[in-house]
Design a protein around this motif. Structure first.
Motif, PDB file in Angstrom:
ATOM      1  N   MET A   1      25.243  39.413  37.469  1.00 44.60           N
ATOM      2  CA  MET A   1      26.573  39.651  36.902  1.00 44.60           C
ATOM      3  C   MET A   1      27.448  38.405  37.014  1.00 44.60           C
ATOM      4  SD  MET A   1      25.010  42.403  38.002  1.00 44.60           S
ATOM      5  CE  MET A   1      24.139  43.212  36.663  1.00 44.60           C
TER       6      MET A   1
ATOM      7  N   ARG B   1      26.416  35.879  34.397  1.00 40.54           N
ATOM      8  CA  ARG B   1      26.866  36.176  33.034  1.00 40.54           C
ATOM      9  C   ARG B   1      28.350  35.936  32.856  1.00 40.54           C
ATOM     10  NH1 ARG B   1      23.077  41.458  32.878  1.00 40.54           N
ATOM     11  NH2 ARG B   1      21.128  40.314  32.729  1.00 40.54           N
TER      12      ARG B   1
ATOM     13  N   PHE C   1      37.580  43.101  28.287  1.00 36.11           N
ATOM     14  CA  PHE C   1      36.472  43.845  28.904  1.00 36.11           C
ATOM     15  C   PHE C   1      35.819  43.073  30.050  1.00 36.11           C
ATOM     16  CE2 PHE C   1      32.228  45.583  29.323  1.00 36.11           C
ATOM     17  CZ  PHE C   1      32.451  46.942  29.224  1.00 36.11           C
ATOM     18  N   GLY C   2      35.410  41.848  29.759  1.00 37.35           N
ATOM     19  CA  GLY C   2      34.730  41.055  30.775  1.00 37.35           C
ATOM     20  C   GLY C   2      35.632  40.774  31.957  1.00 37.35           C
TER      21      GLY C   2
ATOM     22  N   ARG D   1      38.160  42.538  33.058  1.00 44.13           N
ATOM     23  CA  ARG D   1      38.398  43.743  33.861  1.00 44.13           C
ATOM     24  C   ARG D   1      37.196  44.107  34.720  1.00 44.13           C
ATOM     25  NH1 ARG D   1      41.292  47.334  29.217  1.00 44.13           N
ATOM     26  NH2 ARG D   1      43.405  46.525  29.449  1.00 44.13           N
ATOM     27  N   LEU D   2      35.997  43.760  34.250  1.00 44.92           N
ATOM     28  CA  LEU D   2      34.809  44.051  35.045  1.00 44.92           C
ATOM     29  C   LEU D   2      34.838  43.289  36.353  1.00 44.92           C
ATOM     30  CD1 LEU D   2      31.921  43.775  32.436  1.00 44.92           C
ATOM     31  CD2 LEU D   2      32.847  45.857  33.414  1.00 44.92           C
ATOM     32  N   HIS D   3      35.354  42.068  36.276  1.00 48.61           N
ATOM     33  CA  HIS D   3      35.238  41.194  37.437  1.00 48.61           C
ATOM     34  C   HIS D   3      36.508  41.156  38.278  1.00 48.61           C
ATOM     35  CE1 HIS D   3      31.381  39.809  36.064  1.00 48.61           C
ATOM     36  NE2 HIS D   3      31.881  39.628  34.866  1.00 48.61           N
TER      37      HIS D   3
END
Lengths: 268, 317
Positions: free
Chosen positions: A96, A99, A122-123, A125-127
């Protein structure tokens, strides 16, 4: 149009850390070996194109650089790929995290079925450990969309579904959503092959603009595209890297017989 | 006139030479016609049977419903005493029993079914996935009377021991049994809904650094929501319509249950238990058909809703 020549050579120190350093990489799909002992150094801050006939392993190589290949359960990889000096195939390297550093753009634009804003964020907020404030998020969205020259076209409809955009806009959005996590490398898998000529030229221009800030590795079927929109070019054949050199040199004076045969259209 | 380049025969005036061949009814034409007719009949029969069943149920109870039944009182009446004199037909205990048991069943079935669907659809791979799918299909094929026996002889003592209650045949027992029965079908439908989410979405999210679970939670489940709702609705429909297992596990007590440890009776179980004893054509008999009609309308609505959810979504996507 993208017909003007782009011969500006970026003056980068030759000894800068390479963006990607591939050492002795072999890869198998089940029992089929798709890559054979690939050694390749991708310089940072430039656009490197990978060309070669279908099935030569260029997409496989690209998809190894963010380990997205591993979505298929039957892939075995040996060797190392270093991104900015860190081996992404280390046991500890988290896929993760990799990426986040290495963004990817796909052949068909694949925005998520969310709003334009949520796609861009999106990306991030994932991290993010905590959710950023609304103002921060708005700033991020605007900056990312400005960077891909989409802001003026979509700023009034950020809450609309991204899947309703035109293909060109979708592909630009797919590039924009990589930017908030501040990646160093962008991988692009035939990013223009689903687009019409005008959109192709727009996206090519954008890729060219992004170079310098990002190291870009792009797979293409389209030799004219490789020629006009890359600094360096890698020619692959049957899972081997045949030649890797400056783009002008490859198209004018290739060193290997296979390269010139391919470029002149004798096969592939 | 010039001969036709294909056949060499002279073309007749106004008609191309192949016109006759087009109109020729050979064996291929007849077998095609027969096959089309047979599958057409098969397709139409679905609608025909539904209409026929509806008419049958409706007409059997119609006379009583129109002349001697106060529908409001029936729906809210708390006493169902068809055999005392004068008989009282209050369906509230049955409606409440059905609702309670279905509710408990869904509390059990939804997590089980969705868990199974998510594991099979998003995490399991290769052989394991195939085996699990076969397992679920076999679970769905277990006859309901077997579930009834499990309720009667396995669940009953367990519930009595674990909760220290006198009566082991109750809402909880029937709810567990029904939940286990509905879960396989719901899991299958839910898995179909997950499978319909384009893989490019998963790939895109993973390439942005999402973990498998984040992909499921943030991309797959939201996109599959209409299909998942349909799975729940069809599960409810299944639980509503189930008869024999509930009759065996619920205790069949004709009173409005006040807790999950009370015995209860459902609409279906009451019809099954009483129809054989009711005089054909009598009030009791007709009343049971009115209950049937009520069931029919409820399950029909649920199924229609589920269908609309799935279809409506597909159109907008």
């Amino acid at each position: 149009m993208a017909l003007h020549s782009r011969t500006t050579i970026l003056s980068l120190p030759a000894n800068a850390t390479p963006a990607i350093e591939i050492v002795d990489l072999s890869l198998w799909y089940g029992k089929f070996q798709a890559l054979h002992d690939v050694d390749l150094v991708i310089r940072s801050g430039i656009v490197t194109a990978m060309i070669g006939p279908s099935g030569c392993g260029k997409s496989t190589l690209l998809r190894s650089c963010n380990r997205i290949n591993e979505r298929l359960g039957y892939v075995t990889t040996t060797g190392t790929i270093k991104v900015l000096g860190h081996n992404i195939y280390d046991e500890e390297a988290s896929r993760m995290q990799v990426r986040r550093q290495v963004g990817m753009v796909f052949q068909r634009p694949n925005p998520l079925p969310l709003s334009i804003r949520d796609n861009v964020l999106f990306g991030h907020r994932l991290h993010a450990v905590r959710r950023s404030s609304r103002a921060d998020e708005e700033g991020m969205v605007e900056q990312a969309l400005r960077e891909v020259l989409l802001w003026d076209r979509v700023k009034d409809r950020l809450d609309r579904k991204a899947t309703a955009l035109s293909l060109e806009e979708q592909q630009k959005l797919c590039i924009a959503r990589l930017l908030p996590t501040k990646p160093s490398v962008l991988l692009m898998d035939e990013p223009c092959s689903a687009l019409d000529p005008e959109a192709t030229s727009a996206v090519e221009d954008l890729i060219w603009d992004l170079r310098g800030n990002y190291s870009i590795l792009i797979v293409t079927h389209n030799m004219a595209q490789a020629r006009r929109a890359s600094d360096e070019c890698v020619f692959m054949l049957m899972g081997h890297v045949v030649e890797h050199t400056a783009t002008e040199r490859m198209f004018v004076a290739p060193k290997k017989q296979e390269t010139s045969d391919y470029i002149e259209g004798r096969f592939g | 006139m010039a001969p036709s380049p294909l056949t060499g025969e002279p073309a007749s005036a106004g008609q191309p030479p192949w016109a006759k061949a087009l109109d020729h009814r050979d064996r291929g034409w007849w077998s095609d016609f027969a096959a089309r007719t047979i599958v057409w009949l098969g397709g139409m029969s679905a609608i025909l049977f539904i209409a026929a069943i509806f008419l049958f149920i409706a007409t059997q109870g119609l006379e009583f419903m129109r002349h001697r039944l106060d529908i409001g009182a029936m729906l809210t009446g708390a006493r169902w005493e068809p055999t005392v004199e004068p008989p009282v037909y209050g369906a509230l205990p049955l409606i409440a029993g059905t609702a309670w048991i279905t509710g408990v069943a869904m509390l059990i079935a939804i997590p089980l079914a969705f868990g199974a669907a998510i594991y099979i659809g998003e995490f399991a791979r290769g052989k394991q996935r195939e085996w699990l799918k076969i397992g679920i299909e076999m679970l769905a094929a277990i006859p309901s009377v077997v579930w009834g026996v499990i309720g009667l002889h396995v669940m009953k003592p367990i519930i009595q021991d674990v909760f220290g209650v006198q009566v082991g045949l109750n809402v909880l027992n029937a709810g567990i049994i029904l939940g286990l029965m509905a879960a396989p079908i719901m899991a299958t439908i839910a898995e179909d809904a997950l499978k319909a989410v384009p893989d490019s979405y998963r790939e895109a999210a993973e390439a942005l650094g999402a973990t498998r679970w984040q992909v499921v939670w943030k991309v797959v489940l939201p996109h599959a929501r209409p299909g998942l709702s349909a799975a729940v609705l069809l599960g409810i429909g299944r639980a509503f319509g189930e008869t024999i297992a509930v009759l065996m596990a619920s205790g069949h007590r004709l009173m409005v249950p006040e807790s999950i440890f009370d015995s209860a009776a459902t609409l279906t179980a009451t019809i099954a238990a009483e129809l054989g004893e009711a005089a054909v054509g009598g009030d009791h008999y007709q009343m049971l058909f009115v209950l049937g009609l009520l069931l029919f309308v409820i399950t029909f609505t649920i199924n229609l809703l589920a269908d609309w959810l799935v279809r409506g979504r597909r159109k907008s996507a």
